[in-house]
Structures are given as C-alpha cells and as structure tokens.
Write a protein that holds these residues in place. Sequence first.
Motif, PDB file in Angstrom:
ATOM      1  N   PRO A  76       0.818  -1.221   0.000  1.00  0.00           N
ATOM      2  CA  PRO A  76       0.000   0.000   0.000  1.00  0.00           C
ATOM      3  C   PRO A  76       0.849   1.267   0.000  1.00  0.00           C
ATOM      4  CG  PRO A  76       0.067  -0.977   2.187  1.00  0.00           C
ATOM      5  CD  PRO A  76       0.767  -1.943   1.272  1.00  0.00           C
ATOM      6  N   GLY A  77       0.288   2.330  -0.599  1.00  0.00           N
ATOM      7  CA  GLY A  77       0.927   3.644  -0.572  1.00  0.00           C
ATOM      8  C   GLY A  77       2.087   3.821  -1.509  1.00  0.00           C
ATOM      9  N   ILE A  78       2.325   2.871  -2.423  1.00  0.00           N
ATOM     10  CA  ILE A  78       3.449   2.956  -3.352  1.00  0.00           C
ATOM     11  C   ILE A  78       2.930   3.304  -4.740  1.00  0.00           C
ATOM     12  CG2 ILE A  78       5.383   1.744  -4.391  1.00  0.00           C
ATOM     13  CD1 ILE A  78       5.674   2.305  -1.409  1.00  0.00           C
ATOM     14  N   THR A  79       3.487   4.357  -5.311  1.00  0.00           N
ATOM     15  CA  THR A  79       3.059   4.806  -6.648  1.00  0.00           C
ATOM     16  C   THR A  79       4.265   5.045  -7.535  1.00  0.00           C
ATOM     17  OG1 THR A  79       3.077   7.119  -5.948  1.00  0.00           O
ATOM     18  CG2 THR A  79       1.004   5.927  -5.706  1.00  0.00           C
ATOM     19  N   GLY A  80       3.991   5.191  -8.831  1.00  0.00           N
ATOM     20  CA  GLY A  80       5.021   5.608  -9.774  1.00  0.00           C
ATOM     21  C   GLY A  80       5.759   4.470 -10.438  1.00  0.00           C
ATOM     22  N   CYS A  81       6.787   4.846 -11.202  1.00  0.00           N
ATOM     23  CA  CYS A  81       7.633   3.883 -11.880  1.00  0.00           C
ATOM     24  C   CYS A  81       9.005   4.506 -12.075  1.00  0.00           C
ATOM     25  CB  CYS A  81       7.034   3.469 -13.217  1.00  0.00           C
ATOM     26  SG  CYS A  81       6.957   4.798 -14.443  1.00  0.00           S
ATOM     27  N   TYR A  82       9.972   3.697 -12.451  1.00  0.00           N
ATOM     28  CA  TYR A  82      11.314   4.198 -12.686  1.00  0.00           C
ATOM     29  C   TYR A  82      12.021   3.293 -13.677  1.00  0.00           C
ATOM     30  CZ  TYR A  82      12.939   0.520  -9.459  1.00  0.00           C
ATOM     31  OH  TYR A  82      13.196  -0.682  -8.856  1.00  0.00           O
ATOM     32  N   ARG A  83      13.170   3.748 -14.157  1.00  0.00           N
ATOM     33  CA  ARG A  83      13.951   2.963 -15.104  1.00  0.00           C
ATOM     34  C   ARG A  83      15.393   2.865 -14.634  1.00  0.00           C
ATOM     35  NH1 ARG A  83      16.945   6.058 -19.205  1.00  0.00           N
ATOM     36  NH2 ARG A  83      16.720   8.295 -18.793  1.00  0.00           N
ATOM     37  N   THR A  84      16.074   1.816 -15.040  1.00  0.00           N
ATOM     38  CA  THR A  84      17.494   1.638 -14.747  1.00  0.00           C
ATOM     39  C   THR A  84      18.213   1.214 -16.016  1.00  0.00           C
ATOM     40  OG1 THR A  84      17.244  -0.697 -14.127  1.00  0.00           O
ATOM     41  CG2 THR A  84      17.020   0.942 -12.368  1.00  0.00           C
ATOM     42  N   SER A  85      19.491   1.535 -16.072  1.00  0.00           N
ATOM     43  CA  SER A  85      20.300   1.139 -17.214  1.00  0.00           C
ATOM     44  C   SER A  85      21.770   1.295 -16.845  1.00  0.00           C
ATOM     45  CB  SER A  85      19.984   2.003 -18.440  1.00  0.00           C
ATOM     46  OG  SER A  85      20.850   1.699 -19.507  1.00  0.00           O
ATOM     47  N   SER A  86      22.585   0.392 -17.336  1.00  0.00           N
ATOM     48  CA  SER A  86      24.026   0.488 -17.128  1.00  0.00           C
ATOM     49  C   SER A  86      24.746   0.811 -18.437  1.00  0.00           C
ATOM     50  CB  SER A  86      24.574  -0.824 -16.548  1.00  0.00           C
ATOM     51  OG  SER A  86      24.267  -1.911 -17.413  1.00  0.00           O
ATOM     52  N   SER A  87      23.988   1.129 -19.472  1.00  0.00           N
ATOM     53  CA  SER A  87      24.557   1.408 -20.782  1.00  0.00           C
ATOM     54  C   SER A  87      25.290   2.747 -20.791  1.00  0.00           C
ATOM     55  CB  SER A  87      23.454   1.418 -21.842  1.00  0.00           C
ATOM     56  OG  SER A  87      23.947   1.880 -23.082  1.00  0.00           O
ATOM     57  N   VAL A  88      26.328   2.830 -21.603  1.00  0.00           N
ATOM     58  CA  VAL A  88      27.059   4.083 -21.758  1.00  0.00           C
ATOM     59  C   VAL A  88      26.169   5.160 -22.354  1.00  0.00           C
ATOM     60  CG1 VAL A  88      27.891   3.526 -24.085  1.00  0.00           C
ATOM     61  CG2 VAL A  88      29.226   5.064 -22.635  1.00  0.00           C
ATOM     62  N   GLN A  89      25.112   4.755 -23.035  1.00  0.00           N
ATOM     63  CA  GLN A  89      24.181   5.721 -23.628  1.00  0.00           C
ATOM     64  C   GLN A  89      23.453   6.537 -22.558  1.00  0.00           C
ATOM     65  OE1 GLN A  89      21.919   2.848 -25.938  1.00  0.00           O
ATOM     66  NE2 GLN A  89      22.772   3.682 -27.835  1.00  0.00           N
ATOM     67  N   LEU A  90      23.495   6.060 -21.321  1.00  0.00           N
ATOM     68  CA  LEU A  90      22.829   6.773 -20.238  1.00  0.00           C
ATOM     69  C   LEU A  90      23.511   8.108 -19.947  1.00  0.00           C
ATOM     70  CD1 LEU A  90      20.515   6.431 -18.157  1.00  0.00           C
ATOM     71  CD2 LEU A  90      22.230   5.538 -16.577  1.00  0.00           C
ATOM     72  N   TYR A  91      24.835   8.133 -20.017  1.00  0.00           N
ATOM     73  CA  TYR A  91      25.563   9.352 -19.671  1.00  0.00           C
ATOM     74  C   TYR A  91      26.305   9.982 -20.840  1.00  0.00           C
ATOM     75  CZ  TYR A  91      29.338   5.884 -19.184  1.00  0.00           C
ATOM     76  OH  TYR A  91      30.238   4.874 -19.399  1.00  0.00           O
ATOM     77  N   LEU A  92      26.370   9.327 -21.989  1.00  0.00           N
ATOM     78  CA  LEU A  92      27.046   9.898 -23.146  1.00  0.00           C
ATOM     79  C   LEU A  92      26.447  11.239 -23.575  1.00  0.00           C
ATOM     80  CD1 LEU A  92      29.267   9.604 -25.222  1.00  0.00           C
ATOM     81  CD2 LEU A  92      27.727   8.188 -26.619  1.00  0.00           C
ATOM     82  N   PRO A  93      25.110  11.415 -23.564  1.00  0.00           N
ATOM     83  CA  PRO A  93      24.566  12.730 -23.933  1.00  0.00           C
ATOM     84  C   PRO A  93      25.088  13.850 -23.054  1.00  0.00           C
ATOM     85  CG  PRO A  93      22.822  11.084 -23.886  1.00  0.00           C
ATOM     86  CD  PRO A  93      24.029  10.435 -23.294  1.00  0.00           C
ATOM     87  N   PHE A  94      25.315  13.547 -21.777  1.00  0.00           N
ATOM     88  CA  PHE A  94      25.785  14.593 -20.865  1.00  0.00           C
ATOM     89  C   PHE A  94      27.276  14.853 -21.024  1.00  0.00           C
ATOM     90  CE2 PHE A  94      21.821  13.130 -19.075  1.00  0.00           C
ATOM     91  CZ  PHE A  94      21.192  14.331 -18.796  1.00  0.00           C
ATOM     92  N   ILE A  95      28.014  13.886 -21.573  1.00  0.00           N
ATOM     93  CA  ILE A  95      29.403  14.153 -21.943  1.00  0.00           C
ATOM     94  C   ILE A  95      29.439  15.187 -23.069  1.00  0.00           C
ATOM     95  CG2 ILE A  95      31.493  13.176 -22.969  1.00  0.00           C
ATOM     96  CD1 ILE A  95      30.913  10.569 -21.565  1.00  0.00           C
ATOM     97  N   LEU A  96      28.562  15.004 -24.056  1.00  0.00           N
ATOM     98  CA  LEU A  96      28.479  15.971 -25.155  1.00  0.00           C
ATOM     99  C   LEU A  96      28.080  17.346 -24.642  1.00  0.00           C
ATOM    100  CD1 LEU A  96      26.642  13.758 -27.817  1.00  0.00           C
ATOM    101  CD2 LEU A  96      29.084  14.287 -27.712  1.00  0.00           C
ATOM    102  N   LEU A  97      27.084  17.372 -23.739  1.00  0.00           N
ATOM    103  CA  LEU A  97      26.631  18.642 -23.185  1.00  0.00           C
ATOM    104  C   LEU A  97      27.738  19.301 -22.371  1.00  0.00           C
ATOM    105  CD1 LEU A  97      24.124  20.458 -23.025  1.00  0.00           C
ATOM    106  CD2 LEU A  97      23.473  19.245 -20.936  1.00  0.00           C
ATOM    107  N   PHE A  98      28.477  18.504 -21.623  1.00  0.00           N
ATOM    108  CA  PHE A  98      29.590  19.026 -20.817  1.00  0.00           C
ATOM    109  C   PHE A  98      30.662  19.646 -21.712  1.00  0.00           C
ATOM    110  CE2 PHE A  98      33.790  18.510 -18.925  1.00  0.00           C
ATOM    111  CZ  PHE A  98      33.621  19.114 -17.684  1.00  0.00           C
ATOM    112  N   VAL A  99      30.994  18.975 -22.801  1.00  0.00           N
ATOM    113  CA  VAL A  99      32.013  19.494 -23.727  1.00  0.00           C
ATOM    114  C   VAL A  99      31.553  20.824 -24.326  1.00  0.00           C
ATOM    115  CG1 VAL A  99      33.195  19.077 -25.919  1.00  0.00           C
ATOM    116  CG2 VAL A  99      32.978  17.229 -24.240  1.00  0.00           C
ATOM    117  N   PHE A 100      30.283  20.902 -24.704  1.00  0.00           N
ATOM    118  CA  PHE A 100      29.761  22.155 -25.250  1.00  0.00           C
ATOM    119  C   PHE A 100      29.813  23.265 -24.209  1.00  0.00           C
ATOM    120  CE2 PHE A 100      26.122  25.028 -25.934  1.00  0.00           C
ATOM    121  CZ  PHE A 100      26.486  25.550 -27.163  1.00  0.00           C
TER     122      PHE A 100
END
Length: 286
Positions: A157-181
């Motif tokens: 009871p009282g639990i709502t929502g959902c979430y995702r997990t991933s260990s792929s490099v694609q999870l943080y690669l976009p932020f590497i690009l953003l960091f470089v910019f």
Amino acid sequence: MEYSPDDIAAARILQYLAYICTSLIVFWTYDYICSLHDEWTFLLRSRWSNVKCLYIIARYIPFFLIAADTRLTLTPDENSMACKILISIYSCFAVISLTCSECFFVLRTYALWSNNRIVLVAMLSTLFAVIVSFIGIWFSAIAKSQYFSTSAISGIPGITGCYRTSSSVQLYLPFILLFVFQLGLVSLTLIRAIRNWRSTRYPLYATLVKHNIFYYACGMLFSALNVLVPVIFPDSPYHSFLEDFEVFILAILATRMHLRLWHIDNTKHDGDALLYISMSDMSHGA
C-alpha cells in the motif's frame, strides 16, 4: 502478508523517488514565487522579440515537466509500457528546456564577443550537432532501459510511480556531449573576461561575476555529475533525479541571468529601448 526483498527494495526506491519529485516541485515553485515580481515586470514592460519568446519557453516548459513528473512518480502505473511512454514524453519536454537554456548562454557569449558572427555561427552549429546527438542517444537509452512499475509489486500500500534503470554508456554519453559544449562556452567567456580584466584592471573576481562565469560553471558542474554518477553507480534508479535537477537548474540559471541583465540595462536606460542580445552591460564588458 510477506513481501520478497526485491519487492521491498523496489517499493523503497519508488517511495524515495516520490520524495525527490515533491522536493523538486517545491524547489521550482519557491524559485518562481521569489522571482515573480521581477519576471512580470520584464514580461509586461519589455517589447516582444525572439529572445523574449525564447525566455517564455525556457521559463514555462518546466511546468510541463512538473506535470509529467507528477504523473510519472506520484500516481500508480499499471504497466511498464505506460511508464516508458511517460518517460518519453517527459524527455521531449526536457530536451526543449535544455536547448532553450543553452541558447541563452550562447547569446550571452555572442554578446561578450562583440556580436561576432563567426563565433555565433560556430556556437550554434556546435549546439545543433550536440542536441541532435543528444536526442538520438538519450532516446535510444530510454528504449533499452529496464522499467519497474507498481504492477510488479502489487499489494504494497501507498506505493506509486515507476522508474527505469540502465548500465549502458548511452545513459551518460549525452551529458558528456553537453559538458564538452558547456566547457567550450566557459572557455570563450573566460578568454573574454581575462582580456577585459587586463584592459580595465578591475578585480578579477568582479570581472568574472560581471561575465556571469558562475552561471556557466554551475551548469557544467551538473553535467559532470550526470556523467560521474552513472559511471560510479551503474543501474542506479536515482540518476533520473540528477537529470531532472539539471534541466530545472539550467532553466533557472538561464532565465535569471537574462532577467538580471535586462533589469541592469533597463535601469541604465530608464526605458525599454534595448536589444536583449547586446545589452549595454554586455557590450561594455566585451
């Protein structure tokens, strides 16, 4: 009724994510209320321009993010597919918000470089390439992630929502690009600030503050965290919190920077005849 350790762990994660979502909502609402007077002064007194439209998008898109985040985290989700669709919708709004926020930093850098069109074209071309790559990689990571919803732990009871997990490099690669910019923008701004400091002999700290270097550095810090946390803690469900937080922080930094510069310029000119890209505070510092 007894629950398995996995169910209890998933329920605890969903509960913590609900707390984090609530905190983000309170944080954004507090910031909006604090700047409400200055913001409506700007909206009512400034003339319409492309930059003003950009400001409105950057400032108010996060309200759509809040609505999507609330639906994602604080209401029951029957299956993982619904969770995936909601996260995709949320991500679309997040990309729009990130793009608009970065555009403000591009315009600020452009003004600091005395409206140098070569610098502007170079920054916009790089930003376009980064955003296109960001979208492709981020949505690919969403498609490949694992999703957990309340349907998998029904009965608690009282639990709502959902979430995702991933260990792929694609999870943080976009932020590497953003960091470089962002690092490129910081470098351009530092070059201009140091040149200005050498010619004016103002204190270095005052020169850096005038050039808004700390706005840039703060955004770059969160991009770095969005790279480091998934690397150090793979499969962590809490990386989405940092992604959300960076989107909100960049929107706040970009719009507050623009508000501050507009009010400085408006005070100096005692009127509304100004160019948002080349305000006097910018051009004098260039």
